[in-house]
Structure formats: C-alpha cells, structure tokens
Design an enzyme around this catalytic site. Structure first.
Site, mmCIF file in Angstrom:
data_model
loop_
_atom_site.group_PDB
_atom_site.id
_atom_site.type_symbol
_atom_site.label_atom_id
_atom_site.label_comp_id
_atom_site.label_asym_id
_atom_site.label_seq_id
_atom_site.Cartn_x
_atom_site.Cartn_y
_atom_site.Cartn_z
ATOM 1 N N LYS A 34 0.999 -1.117 -0.029
ATOM 2 C CA LYS A 34 -0.018 -0.148 -0.133
ATOM 3 C C LYS A 34 0.818 1.361 0.157
ATOM 4 C CE LYS A 34 -4.053 -2.041 2.705
ATOM 5 N NZ LYS A 34 -4.792 -1.592 1.478
ATOM 6 N N ARG A 52 -10.099 -11.693 2.099
ATOM 7 C CA ARG A 52 -10.660 -12.630 1.533
ATOM 8 C C ARG A 52 -10.263 -14.007 1.652
ATOM 9 N NH1 ARG A 52 -11.159 -9.450 -4.159
ATOM 10 N NH2 ARG A 52 -11.120 -7.759 -2.539
HETATM 11 N N1 BES Z 1 -8.178 -4.061 4.505
HETATM 12 C C1 BES Z 1 -8.019 -3.709 2.871
HETATM 13 C C2 BES Z 1 -9.516 -2.829 2.999
HETATM 14 C C3 BES Z 1 -9.608 -1.389 2.943
HETATM 15 C C4 BES Z 1 -9.030 -0.317 2.195
HETATM 16 C C5 BES Z 1 -10.328 -0.819 4.094
HETATM 17 C C6 BES Z 1 -9.120 0.967 2.529
HETATM 18 C C7 BES Z 1 -10.255 0.456 4.427
HETATM 19 C C8 BES Z 1 -9.836 1.452 3.557
HETATM 20 C C9 BES Z 1 -8.386 -4.697 2.116
HETATM 21 O O1 BES Z 1 -7.662 -5.816 2.794
HETATM 22 C C10 BES Z 1 -7.700 -4.282 0.846
HETATM 23 O O2 BES Z 1 -6.566 -3.961 0.564
HETATM 24 N N2 BES Z 1 -8.491 -4.401 -0.124
HETATM 25 C C11 BES Z 1 -8.108 -3.939 -1.532
HETATM 26 C C12 BES Z 1 -8.651 -4.967 -2.384
HETATM 27 C C13 BES Z 1 -7.941 -4.707 -3.812
HETATM 28 C C14 BES Z 1 -6.523 -5.132 -3.959
HETATM 29 C C15 BES Z 1 -8.759 -5.703 -4.688
HETATM 30 C C16 BES Z 1 -8.811 -2.837 -1.692
HETATM 31 O O3 BES Z 1 -10.023 -2.569 -1.406
HETATM 32 O O4 BES Z 1 -8.095 -1.823 -2.222
HETATM 33 ZN ZN ZN Z 2 -5.312 -5.679 2.050
#
Ligand code: BES
Ligand code: ZN
Ligand code: ZN
Length: 501
Positions: free
Chosen positions: A277, A351
């Site tokens: 990230k 997931r």
């Molecule tokens: N924990 C995050 C979801 C999240 C992202 C919560 C931003 C709050 C704010 C999750 O594990 C994640 O990173 N999801 C990705 C999925 C994508 C790579 C398909 C997302 O939502 O960006």
């Molecule tokens: Zn994630």
C-alpha cells in the site's frame, strides 16, 4: 462506571448533573421537563422563551446550581423532533450527555427518562449510550484526556413499579455496551501491541473470565488442517498466525435450532504485502482486525445474554507483511476447501483468510453464517462511513440480518451479488482469482469470492471497511474504533434464539 436506577423525584436527586431531554417544537418544555421547570421556578420556560433552549438535535444547555433542585447542574440535551425520536436517538442523546459532562469533570450524573417511555428497552438504550459515550481510548496517553471519567450514573424518572423493568434494561445495555467497548479497545490497539498471538491471549483472557470455551489453533495446527489460504497471507510475516474458535452452547437448544457461525477478519496490520500500500494513511490499517474484534465482543455479550441457540465465533488472525517469504502476485494457493486460488493482488488478503474461516465454520456445524470484515476500499467509495455493506446468499436470512441491524440502530444497506460478479473472479490457471478481472464492483467481487466457500449454507457478509472507524469524534462518540456489527450480531443471535427468525 457504576449504573443504578433512581426512583426519587428528579428535584430530590443529589448529583453532579441532572440530565433532561427537550424536544424541538412549539413547547420544548413538556412532560418530565415541565415538572423540573416548576421545581426550578420556571427557569427552563424562560430559556425557551428567549430561544436559548429550542430542543434542536444535540443542543446543550447547562445551568449551574439550579434553584429548587438538589443537583449541582442541570443539563438539557436537545432530542430533535419527537416524530424522529426512537431508542436509536435516545442512545445517542445519553452518550452525548456523558461526553459533554465528562469533559467538564463531572463525576456523577442522573439521566431523566422522558415521560412517556419507561420501557426496559428505553433503559437499555440509556445505559448503553452512557457507557459508549463515556468510552475513551487514552491507554497510551500520559494525561488522560477529556477531564477524566464518570464514576457513576443513574437512570432517573422510573417509579418504584417500573424499577425492575429499568433494571432489566440497564443490565442488557451494560452487557451490550461492554461487548462493543471490548471490541473498540482491541481495534484501537496499535499493531506492535496487538499481534495475532496477543489477540489470542486477549480472547483467551476474556473467554476464561466469562467461562466460555475457546480453542486457539497455532500455525502447526493450521497446516495440519490445510488452511492454505490463511497461511499464505501469514507467510510474509515474522509473527505466526492464529485461528480463534469460541463456542457458546445454550443450556437447552430446541431440536433443529440454527447454529450461528460468526466469522471475523482479524488482520492485525495490513501493509498490502508485496502489492504494498502507499505510505499515506497506511497507519489506519491497524484497524483491519475490527471484524474479528466485533465477533469477540459479540461472544462476550452473549455469554451473559444467553440466547437459546449455539453460536460459534471463528476469528482468523494474521499480519499481512511483505517479508522475504511473502507470497507474490501470481502465486497459486490451495484453500482448506480444496479450491485453488490465484493471488493476483496480495493486498486482497482478507478474502483469503475468510475463505478458510468460513469453510471451517461449516465443518464445525454452523447452519447460518455471518462474517464481518474491513474488506474493501470499494465499499467506502459506495457507502462512505454511513452504512455497512450487506451481501447475502439467502434472501430470507439476509433480511433477518438487515432487520436486526435496524433494531440495533446500526445502519446497513443491501448490496448486489449477481452471478456476473462470480464470472469476474474466474482465473486462467486456478479455480478462482482473488480480485475481479473487469472494472469496478470491488465490494461485490470480494463478496462473490467469499461466497465460493459457503456452499448452500445461508450466509451474510458485512463489509465494515467504512464503518469500523471514526476519523473525527462525534458528540456521542470518541474517534477511533466503533465496535460496529456487535449490536447487530447480538440482536440477530437473540432473535434466532427466540425462534422469531
Ligand atoms: N483492508 C483492506 C480494505 C480497506 C482499504 C479498508 C481501504 C479501508 C480502506 C483490504 O485488505 C484491501 O486492501 N483491499 C483492497 C482489495 C483490492 C486489492 C482488490 C482494496 O480494497 O483496495
Ligand atoms: Zn489488503
Ligand atoms: Zn485488509
């Protein structure tokens, strides 16, 4: 905070602050307030006349040493329009009163219930609101903020005859608020203090205190069980994963009663892994275990509320780190169910761990499944921090969960889960892939992925990525972890137990 029921007339109560509610309208001084106003020589009528007191939503009017009252202060909180007022608002008014008074270093308060509602449910909402409002996450501050803590609060306005109803409600309110605050405490912990192993210890401690059976599966056991999806996320971290299983068994469950499985995502920190990230706001990802924390909070409440059904909480816990052994984009993993997964993006890790958690829940005999997870940024785009996204495989059960959320006053909104989203997670080399191939629909493709592991079992997925955290304090709540989903899941378990479902 000590909570009691007070049956003396309001004017007679010696306390730091007496709290009353005024409704917006032609005559904000009605009912219980009118009585106080008479005792105080018409002080409130005068304030209403000068429009200083209008009853507008969460307006606060504070009087010191009010004449004719034994209380040191009289706080009138605006309750808004009467037609819009329910126990959801009552809870917020009580919470706002607690927060307002504690910043002024008041130690004791008495909350005067409005004239026409002396139900156990009203007492529950007030008690719950007071405890939720009082909550502060200042564990790591040398100086505790907001003037300190409220020592005691009483629920006033109940007659002797209604006292036992009030006490019943108060007890329930305390139990549910403590469940939420337990989840909030975990959510607010920084990830260096709350690793998967520490989360397991905290859950064990809670379970031991509550005499609730708990099993903690370590990395060896997870490997024996072939939980390849959970382990694939954990392999990039120096901290080993854990899977927590807490089981509540009722004394008597009706034959054929449902067994509710509560599965919660607990990624104690989500860096994204190799699909890392950006640095901006990455610190927020300590909250990525709020789904798991919520399910632990639910169990903490249920052990006292004793629903008539069996409830099993399953919490897969891990970090998502980009260590030298981390999984890489394009890797294929085999989940416990035997399905192969192509990991296109290591940041879609929630997931992965839930797929093994959901499958295991079914193996343990759960007939109904609810999961809560801070799963996607896409749900934040769709619903902001207002609603939790609700996805379900069984319309009847989904509606039951939505009804429970309405009763609990947690905003949730149904989201689509058409077969087309399933098409979007087909992989070229494995059974499925962990992100959608097309554009958009990220919250729905994530839900479609989870569905692959629930088979015919009625299942509801709560995407709490937008609702698990408050970035700004509200009059009724501290900033930080919200404990969302605890109240809804508690309500659901109680309703399923009552056979109302
Ligand atoms: N924990 C995050 C979801 C999240 C992202 C919560 C931003 C709050 C704010 C999750 O594990 C994640 O990173 N999801 C990705 C999925 C994508 C790579 C398909 C997302 O939502 O960006
Ligand atoms: Zn994630
Ligand atoms: Zn995550």
């Amino acid at each position: 905070m000590e909570l009691t029921v007070e049956t003396r007339p309001a004017a007679e109560i010696e306390t730091g602050a007496l709290v009353g509610c005024a409704f917006e309208g032609d005559a904000p001084i009605e009912g219980a307030l009118a009585e106080l106003d008479r005792a105080a020589g018409g002080a409130l009528t005068k304030l209403a006349g000068s429009k200083e007191l209008t009853g507008k939503w969460l307006e606060t009017t504070l009087l010191h040493y009010p004449q004719g009252l034994k209380a040191e202060r009289l706080l009138i909180v605006g309750a808004g329009k009467r037609e819009k007022f329910s126990h959801v608002e009552l809870r917020k008014v009580a919470a706002a009163a607690a927060r307002y008074l504690k910043t002024r270093s008041v130690k004791r308060l008495a909350f005067l219930s409005s004239e026409d509602d002396r139900s156990a449910d009203a007492a529950e909402a007030i008690a719950e609101g007071l405890l939720l409002g009082e909550y502060e996450s200042d564990k790591y501050k040398s100086e505790k903020k907001n003037g300190g803590v409220l020592d005691s609060a009483s629920l006033a306005g109940w007659s002797g005859a209604a006292q036992s109803e009030a006490e019943k409600g108060l007890r329930r309110g305390r139990i549910i608020a403590e469940g939420q605050n337990f989840a909030r405490d975990l959510g607010n912990e920084p990830s260096n203090y709350l690793t998967p192993r520490v989360l397991a210890h905290r859950a064990e401690q809670m379970a031991r205190d509550a005499k609730l059976p708990i099993e903690v599966l370590d990395e060896k056991k997870l490997a024996e069980l072939k939980m390849g999806a959970l382990l694939s996320v954990a392999q990039g971290s120096a901290e080993p994963p854990r899977l927590l299983v807490l089981t509540y068994t009722p004394e008597k469950a009706a034959a054929g009663a449902p067994v509710l499985g509560l599965v919660g995502k607990a990624v104690t920190f989500d860096t994204g892994g190799i699909s890392i990230k950006p640095a901006n706001a990455m610190e927020e990802m300590k909250f990525d275990m709020c789904g798991g924390a919520a399910m632990l909070g639910v169990m903490r409440a249920l052990i006292h509320l004793k629903p008539a059904i069996k409830v099993i909480a399953i919490v897969p816990a891990t970090e998502n780190m980009p260590g030298g052994k981390a999984q890489k984009p394009g890797d294929v993993q085999i989940a416990m169910s035997g399905k192969s997964i192509e990991v296109i993006n290591t940041d879609a890790e929630g997931r992965l761990i839930l797929s093994d958690g959901l499958y295991y829940a079914r193996q343990l005999g759960c007939t109904h499944l609810v999961d809560a997870a801070t799963l996607t940024g896409a749900i934040v785009v769709a619903l902001a921090n207002v609603n939790t996204g609700v996805f379900g495989s069984d319309p009847k059960f989904t509606e039951q969960v939505l009804a429970a959320s309405r009763a609990a006053g947690e905003k949730m909104w149904p989201m689509p889960l058409d077969d087309e989203y399933r098409e979007m997670i087909k992989s070229t080399i494995a059974d499925i892939q962990n992100v959608g191939s097309g554009k958009g629909g990220g919250a729905s493709t994530a839900a479609a992925f989870l569905r692959e592991f629930t088979a015919e079992t009625p299942w509801v997925h709560l995407d709490i990525a937008g609702t698990a955290w408050l970035t700004e304090a509200k009059p009724w709540s501290a900033k930080g972890a919200t404990g969302v989903a605890v109240r809804t899941c508690v309500e659901l378990a109680m309703q399923l137990g009552a056979g109302r479902g």
